[in-house]
Design an enzyme around this catalytic site. Structure first.
Site, PDB file in Angstrom:
ATOM      1  N   SER A   8       0.808  -1.215   0.000  1.00 48.98           N
ATOM      2  CA  SER A   8       0.000   0.000   0.000  1.00 48.98           C
ATOM      3  C   SER A   8       0.843   1.267   0.000  1.00 48.98           C
ATOM      4  CB  SER A   8      -0.917   0.018   1.232  1.00 48.98           C
ATOM      5  OG  SER A   8      -0.141   0.014   2.418  1.00 48.98           O
ATOM      6  N   SER A  36     -13.574   7.713  23.977  1.00 46.51           N
ATOM      7  CA  SER A  36     -13.008   8.839  23.239  1.00 46.51           C
ATOM      8  C   SER A  36     -11.650   9.167  23.854  1.00 46.51           C
ATOM      9  CB  SER A  36     -13.930  10.059  23.337  1.00 46.51           C
ATOM     10  OG  SER A  36     -13.352  11.179  22.694  1.00 46.51           O
ATOM     11  N   GLY A  48       2.024   3.925   4.365  1.00 43.39           N
ATOM     12  CA  GLY A  48       1.693   2.721   3.609  1.00 43.39           C
ATOM     13  C   GLY A  48       2.898   1.791   3.594  1.00 43.39           C
ATOM     14  N   GLY A 254       8.067  -2.024  11.592  1.00 43.09           N
ATOM     15  CA  GLY A 254       8.051  -3.306  10.900  1.00 43.09           C
ATOM     16  C   GLY A 254       8.444  -3.175   9.443  1.00 43.09           C
ATOM     17  N   ASP A 255       8.037  -2.081   8.814  1.00 39.49           N
ATOM     18  CA  ASP A 255       8.390  -1.864   7.407  1.00 39.49           C
ATOM     19  C   ASP A 255       9.881  -1.594   7.255  1.00 39.49           C
ATOM     20  OD1 ASP A 255       5.688  -2.105   6.707  1.00 39.49           O
ATOM     21  OD2 ASP A 255       5.333   0.023   7.062  1.00 39.49           O
TER      22      ASP A 255
END
Length: 304
Positions: A8, A36, A48, A254-255
């Site tokens: 993404s 909230s 992404g 993580g990316d």
């Protein structure tokens, strides 16, 4: 070598809650949950999975080829990718929808609650894996539209392009049979510890058994600050984590790890060496806000 990154491209709206979610949610009232969170800070970042992975892989000296979809508000993002010198020929532009949007609340323990609007990502399956490019020798299936993940994995397998299956937050979209099909087509599987438990539960296997699948060269389970477990043919090797200079924002860690994993794999490194670099890059990322603002010192790359 180009690394095809199927995933993404999104805009992240990131907020911080200066408390603990656990103190605001009453376990005996979750059937009527109505909460909230006051979030004093807010910022918008490029994000992404595909964009974040490409960012770190580019910093490491790799050649990311992003295959993803942008909406009618994605012109700046496309220009950003091109500004890095990336080939954007596989980025789909959808003019009748927005780019995917991710809204994230992070509490003081780095727990996160995320809402995700897929937007153009739902059309990502419209771009097939390019099979006429000999430079693509490695790929990753990262979280993307459901149809895109299924079709791109099958196309990569048919083209005999080895890939990392990285289901991430997309994992709940798939049942056991679908996950077994992904694994049967992949060369490596990369998940965090929560995703590993869900993957094994849905497939009806253990990590030890999963890592013995004939086609797999390794299963990587990230453990946050504790490092990473590498499973190869039923044997687990723990790779210790790297202490971060500061813990600022876990978004995109993580990316960043996966970018280092792909970089090492593209160079033919042993899997343990790949994830050791991943731990280092993840520690650098968590010290910076957003998924695409950290830097990787040349000394880190040279010593990897």
């Amino acid at each position: 070598m180009s690394v095809l990154i199927c995933g993404s491209l999104a805009f992240d709206t990131i907020t911080n809650f200066p408390g603990r979610f656990a103190q605001q949610i009453m376990p005996d009232k979750v059937h009527m949950l109505n909460v909230s969170f006051l979030v004093p800070t807010m910022r918008r970042e490029y994000g992404g999975c595909a964009g974040n992975i490409a960012y770190s892989l580019h910093l490491l000296g790799g050649q990311p080829l992003v295959m993803a979809a942008l909406g009618n508000d994605g012109g700046d993002y496309l220009a950003r990718l091109q500004g890095w010198g990336l080939d954007t020929s596989q980025v789909l532009r959808a003019n009748d929808t927005y780019t995917a949007q991710c809204m994230i609340i992070t509490d003081q323990d780095n727990n996160q609650i995320t809402a995700f609007h897929p937007g153009a990502m739902q059309l990502a399956h419209g771009t097939p894996v390019p099979t006429d490019r000999s430079d693509i020798q490695l790929a990753v299936i990262a979280p993307d539209g459901r149809d895109a993940m299924l079709s791109h994995a099958a196309q990569l397998a048919a083209a005999k392009i080895p890939f990392v299956f990285d289901p991430g937050q997309g994992l709940p979209m798939f049942n056991g049979d679908e996950l077994r099909a992904f694994v049967a087509q992949a060369r490596w599987v990369a998940v965090n510890d929560y995703e590993a438990a869900m993957l094994c539960e849905r497939m009806g296997v253990t990590l030890e058994a999963l890592s013995k699948e004939a086609n797999l060269q390794g299963v990587i389970v990230t453990l946050g600050a504790e490092g990473c477990d590498v499973w190869i043919d039923g044997v687990r090797t723990h790779v210790p984590g790297v202490k971060a200079e500061a813990v600022v924002d876990p978004t995109g860690c993580g990316d960043a790890f996966r970018a280092a994993l792909l970089h090492g794999l593209s160079l033919g490194w042993p899997l343990v060496r790949c994830v050791a670099l991943g731990n280092q890059v993840g520690a650098l990322k968590i010290a910076q806000r957003g998924g695409q603002n950290h830097q990787i010192p040349a000394a880190v790359i040279a010593a990897a």
